[in-house]
Design an enzyme around this catalytic site. Structure first.
Site, PDB file in Angstrom:
ATOM      1  N   GLU A  66      35.712  35.819  34.700  1.00  0.00           N
ATOM      2  CA  GLU A  66      36.102  34.430  34.444  1.00  0.00           C
ATOM      3  C   GLU A  66      35.490  33.473  35.460  1.00  0.00           C
ATOM      4  O   GLU A  66      35.081  32.355  35.109  1.00  0.00           O
ATOM      5  CB  GLU A  66      37.623  34.306  34.433  1.00  0.00           C
ATOM      6  N   HIS A 135      49.357  37.645  28.785  1.00  0.00           N
ATOM      7  CA  HIS A 135      48.724  37.084  27.594  1.00  0.00           C
ATOM      8  C   HIS A 135      49.509  35.912  27.012  1.00  0.00           C
ATOM      9  O   HIS A 135      49.244  35.491  25.886  1.00  0.00           O
ATOM     10  CB  HIS A 135      48.562  38.141  26.493  1.00  0.00           C
TER      11      HIS A 135
END
Length: 343
Positions: A66, A135
């Protein structure tokens, strides 16, 4: 602002895909990148078919990094491109915070406008898939605190397409959070109510072609005199369903963008109703609702007829099996409305 032709009924995934397709076609500087966005089309299929249509140099997969994804996007933006990196889940965005906060958000200022970072970071956020603590988080408040970043959260397919096009065309870095709980249709928040598919929903009608929705302009979902509800993303639909169920004539504002914020619309609504309820899925402490509450208090104090109510997620790590208990739902919203209207 629009080049509209015929209209179609789309869900939010299809509307986002349409916006990306249009911008890839219109602007050769637009690049889409991220984990599994190319051949696979994204874990939620938002980029399905785009690599096949526009090529592997315009839509491509990246390593699972990321900080690398966002760091490369900052460099692309400074070079003159308009990258649209996808972070697969909002929970994964934290390794890229330094690049977002120290580089993307400050590039225009530290270079005296010689360089900009016109990048739009897309990411699914919030609950809805029983994804648990890695998540399902809602980290929008982190980014609203960072000067130089814009934060956008749509609640309908129509808004998702128009807002995303505006973000990609904007010359500043934008965080574009997509509420995955309503990717395929708006949940009402009631266990015993069937999910209404977008194909039947009033806000699923999406014009074909290019159109934009200005950043910083809230949407009036319903108009009423009894109280103001401030919400965004999934919670817009939950609030609307609860008010309808209780027969409350509420002035529901879908903020659409946290930064820039349509404070004028908020102020006008609260001064009209005298009561304000703020709803968001993120944890309560230091959530964006705290900023909204402070702004309403500062600007509307003498018009308030009851204390401001905040209905939010709990100050706990996101639960897995207790996801529906964590969501601000009809019971908690109903209790807040009762407190606001008791006098």
């Amino acid at each position: 602002m629009a080049e509209q032709g015929t209209e179609r009924r789309l869900n939010m995934i299809e509307a986002i895909n349409d916006a990306l397709d249009i911008m890839l076609e219109r602007d050769p500087d637009v690049i889409i990148m991220g984990e599994d966005v190319g051949y696979f089309g994204g874990v939620f299929r938002c980029t399905a078919g785009l690599q096949e249509k526009h090529g592997k140099t315009r839509v491509f997969d990246t390593p699972i990094s990321e900080c690398g994804i966002i760091g490369v996007a900052v460099g692309m933006g400074a070079y003159g491109l308009r990258p649209v990196p996808e972070i697969q889940f909002a929970d994964y965005i934290y390794p890229g915070l330094d690049q977002l906060i120290s580089e993307a958000a400050r590039l225009r200022y530290r270079s005296a406008c010689d360089y900009i970072a016109p990048m739009t970071v897309r990411s699914p956020f919030g609950g809805g898939i029983f994804g648990g603590q890695t998540h399902s988080q809602s980290p929008e408040a982190i980014f609203t605190h960072v000067s130089g970043l814009k934060t956008v959260i749509p609640s309908t397919p129509y808004d998702a397409k128009g807002l995303l096009i505006s973000c990609i065309e904007d010359n500043d870095p934008v965080i574009f959070f997509e509420p995955k709980r309503i990717y395929n249709g708006p949940f009402s928040g009631f266990y015993d109510k069937p999910v209404e598919p977008w194909k039947k929903h009033k806000d699923s009608v999406v014009p074909e072609g290019h159109y934009t929705i200005p950043l910083g302009k809230a949407r009036h979902v319903t108009e009423g005199e009894e109280l103001t509800v401030l919400a965004y993303g999934t919670m817009v639909h939950v609030a609307e369903a609860v008010c309808r169920e209780k027969g409350v004539e509420a002035d529901i504002l879908d903020l659409r963008t946290m930064v820039p914020l349509d404070i004028e619309a908020i102020e006008a609504s609260v001064k009209k109703t005298g009561r304000c309820m703020i709803v968001h899925e993120a944890t309560r402490t230091s959530g964006f609702g705290a900023e909204l509450s402070a702004l309403v208090q500062e600007r509307c104090f003498y018009h308030l007829e009851a204390p401001i109510e905040r209905v939010t997620g709990f100050d706990t790590p996101y639960p897995h099996s207790l996801e529906w208990a964590y969501f601000p739902g009809p019971v908690r919203l109903g209790e807040a409305i009762d407190r606001l209207l008791k006098d």
